[in-house]
Every structure is written in structure tokens, then in C-alpha cells.
Design a protein around this motif. Structure first.
Motif, PDB file in Angstrom:
ATOM      1  N   SER A  67      -8.453   7.081  -4.891  1.00 49.14           N
ATOM      2  CA  SER A  67      -9.211   6.749  -6.348  1.00 49.14           C
ATOM      3  C   SER A  67      -8.473   4.875  -6.050  1.00 49.14           C
ATOM      4  O   SER A  67      -8.924   4.139  -6.325  1.00 49.14           O
ATOM      5  CB  SER A  67      -7.814   6.802  -7.260  1.00 49.14           C
ATOM      6  N   LYS A  68      -8.557   4.570  -4.169  1.00 50.66           N
ATOM      7  CA  LYS A  68      -8.808   3.436  -3.864  1.00 50.66           C
ATOM      8  C   LYS A  68      -7.438   2.455  -4.731  1.00 50.66           C
ATOM      9  O   LYS A  68      -7.925   1.582  -5.486  1.00 50.66           O
ATOM     10  CB  LYS A  68      -9.821   2.611  -4.558  1.00 50.66           C
ATOM     11  N   LYS A  69      -6.116   3.001  -4.487  1.00 48.29           N
ATOM     12  CA  LYS A  69      -5.451   2.993  -5.689  1.00 48.29           C
ATOM     13  C   LYS A  69      -4.376   1.273  -5.037  1.00 48.29           C
ATOM     14  O   LYS A  69      -4.264   0.081  -6.211  1.00 48.29           O
ATOM     15  CB  LYS A  69      -3.747   3.957  -5.221  1.00 48.29           C
ATOM     16  N   HIS A  70      -4.822   1.097  -3.804  1.00 52.25           N
ATOM     17  CA  HIS A  70      -4.400   0.049  -3.182  1.00 52.25           C
ATOM     18  C   HIS A  70      -5.141  -0.893  -2.848  1.00 52.25           C
ATOM     19  O   HIS A  70      -4.680  -1.781  -2.069  1.00 52.25           O
ATOM     20  CB  HIS A  70      -2.950   0.416  -2.857  1.00 52.25           C
ATOM     21  N   GLN A  71      -6.033  -0.594  -3.371  1.00 48.10           N
ATOM     22  CA  GLN A  71      -7.170  -1.816  -2.920  1.00 48.10           C
ATOM     23  C   GLN A  71      -6.821  -3.550  -2.749  1.00 48.10           C
ATOM     24  O   GLN A  71      -6.795  -4.342  -2.419  1.00 48.10           O
ATOM     25  CB  GLN A  71      -8.796  -1.372  -3.798  1.00 48.10           C
ATOM     26  N   GLY A  72      -5.899  -3.625  -3.901  1.00 48.70           N
ATOM     27  CA  GLY A  72      -5.401  -4.400  -4.003  1.00 48.70           C
ATOM     28  C   GLY A  72      -4.250  -4.886  -3.210  1.00 48.70           C
ATOM     29  O   GLY A  72      -4.266  -6.827  -3.707  1.00 48.70           O
ATOM     30  N   ASN A  73      -3.864  -4.610  -3.005  1.00 53.14           N
ATOM     31  CA  ASN A  73      -2.881  -4.741  -1.714  1.00 53.14           C
ATOM     32  C   ASN A  73      -3.419  -4.984  -0.129  1.00 53.14           C
ATOM     33  O   ASN A  73      -3.283  -6.264   0.219  1.00 53.14           O
ATOM     34  CB  ASN A  73      -2.050  -3.380  -1.464  1.00 53.14           C
ATOM     35  N   VAL A  74      -5.143  -4.524  -0.827  1.00 50.72           N
ATOM     36  CA  VAL A  74      -5.986  -4.787   0.780  1.00 50.72           C
ATOM     37  C   VAL A  74      -6.711  -5.955   0.639  1.00 50.72           C
ATOM     38  O   VAL A  74      -6.791  -6.699   1.691  1.00 50.72           O
ATOM     39  CB  VAL A  74      -7.043  -4.047   1.710  1.00 50.72           C
ATOM     40  N   ASP A  75      -6.818  -6.696  -0.423  1.00 49.79           N
ATOM     41  CA  ASP A  75      -7.408  -7.404  -1.528  1.00 49.79           C
ATOM     42  C   ASP A  75      -7.122  -8.582  -0.815  1.00 49.79           C
ATOM     43  O   ASP A  75      -7.063 -10.539   0.031  1.00 49.79           O
ATOM     44  CB  ASP A  75      -8.690  -7.240  -2.133  1.00 49.79           C
TER      45      ASP A  75
END
Length: 212
Positions: A161-169
Motif C-alpha cells: 500500500s506504500k503506507k509510509h511513502q510520506g515518511n520517505v518523501d
């Protein structure tokens, strides 16, 4: 008080002072501060109150990042982090030229969700040649999660789900705002080192700051 009694008193007093100093000197938790937060994620290991902080901006698919991991990272952890001298912080900086870098970063974030960020961090670098440039990289990351005895259903859902994409960004944008353009890049307090330099470059910088 006799001389013998005075000697015993001073001996006990001095021993107490020495023990107290040693206890304070080793009073740190080498893995206490990694966590998912409301505003992103904190990926740090070491003494929260250490006088020196290393912040690494890295890309799990970057060959130079792997070289640093293979040649230098373990010595820094052993000699400086585990002794309470240095706090070590990891930030994601996935480069556009590495198509598996973001999924790898997401895998590390999903492992962090289960308190295994640093274990996944190590495995991703150790197995880089197994998944870099491979179309089945997600399957490899899921196997690594199973190897770490994570809850695989939770991990797989998190990754898919790419749940933590925001953390990487968030890490990436922070790096851009700090004028970082390549990996690995390190802040050692306010000093900057770029690339997989010789281990002595890191230890010289650390020792200089610690001996001020």
C-alpha cells in the motif's frame, strides 16, 4: 578516628565515586529512539544525549552507500555509537536513477513499524546485489521480512500500500532543502562529508569533535 578507619572511609568514598562515574558514563540506550511519529519517522540509534550526531542521507540501492556500509558503518557503530559517544540518524534520499530505492526505503519503514528498522537496514545493504535492478524486488523484501520474523501479513500490506511513502518523501525533501544532491551524504554535527570516504575521514572528524 584512627588512621586505619580514615583509610577505610576514604577507600569506600573513592570507590563509590568511581562506580558512580562509570554508571553515568555508560547510562545510555543504544537503540531507544527509532519510531513512527505523527510527522514522519525517526530512525536513530545511540545515546539521545550524545555530544555528536551523525545524520546520514542514503539510498539503499546506491553502490557507494553499500560501500560505506561494508567498509565503515560497523566500526562507527561499535566504537562510537555503542559507547555512548555518538547518536546516529538515518534519512532516506532515494535517487531517481535507482528504481528500487523507494520500495527498499518503504520496506525499511514497514520494518520500523514493527521495531526492526535497523535489522532491515542491514539486510537491505547486505543483499543489495540480490534485488537491485530485479523485477521481483518486492518478493525479496517480503522474504527479508520473514527472515526477521516480522508479522508478514502486516508487513506485506504496509509495503504493497506504500503506507509510509510520506515518511520517505519527507526525508527526501528535507535533504533537498539542505542542498543534498548525492548519496551518501553525512552531517557530523555541522560538518559535511560526501561519499564513501575512507574510514579515517569519519573517525578523524568524530575524534576532533569529541576532544574539543
Amino acid at each position: 578516628m584512627s588512621n586505619n578507619q580514615l583509610f577505610k572511609f576514604l577507600s569506600v568514598f573513592l570507590l563509590g565515586m568511581i562506580l558512580g562515574y562509570l554508571i553515568r558514563g555508560f547510562n545510555f540506550s543504544p537503540q531507544a529512539v527509532s519510531q513512527i511519529t505523527e510527522n514522519g519517522s525517526v530512525k536513530a540509534i545511540g545515546n539521545e544525549n550524545a555530544p555528536v550526531t551523525i545524520t546520514e542521507y542514503s539510498d539503499f540501492q546506491c553502490p557507494l552507500c553499500k560501500k560505506y556500509f561494508d567498509d565503515t558503518y560497523s566500526q562507527i557503530i561499535r566504537d562510537y555509537v555503542q559507547t555512548g559517544k555518538v547518536k546516529y540518524v538515518f534519512k532516506h534520499f532515494p535517487l531517481n536513477i535507482h528504481p528500487q530505492a523507494i520500495p527498499a526505503a518503504l520496506s525499511a519503514e514497514c520494518a520500523l513499524e514493527q521495531n526492526k528498522f535497523w535489522e532491515m537496514h542491514n539486510l537491505l545493504f547486505q543483499t543489495q546485489n540480490d534485488w537491485s535492478g530485479k523485477s521481483d524486488h518486492l518478493d525479496t523484501f517480503k522474504r527479508l521480512a520473514a527472515q526477521l520474523n516480522l508479522n508478514t501479513e502486516q508487513f506485506n500490506q504496509c509495503l504493497d500500500s506504500k503506507k509510509h511513502q510520506g515518511n520517505v518523501d519527507k526525508d527526501y525533501q528535507e535533504g533537498l532543502s539542505g542542498s543534498i544532491r548525492g548519496t551518501p551524504t553525512f552531517y557530523i554535527n555541522d560538518q559535511i562529508l560526501v561519499g564513501a570516504q575512507e574510514t579515517s575521514k569519519f573517525t578523524d572528524a568524530l575524534d576532533s569533535l569529541l576532544n574539543k
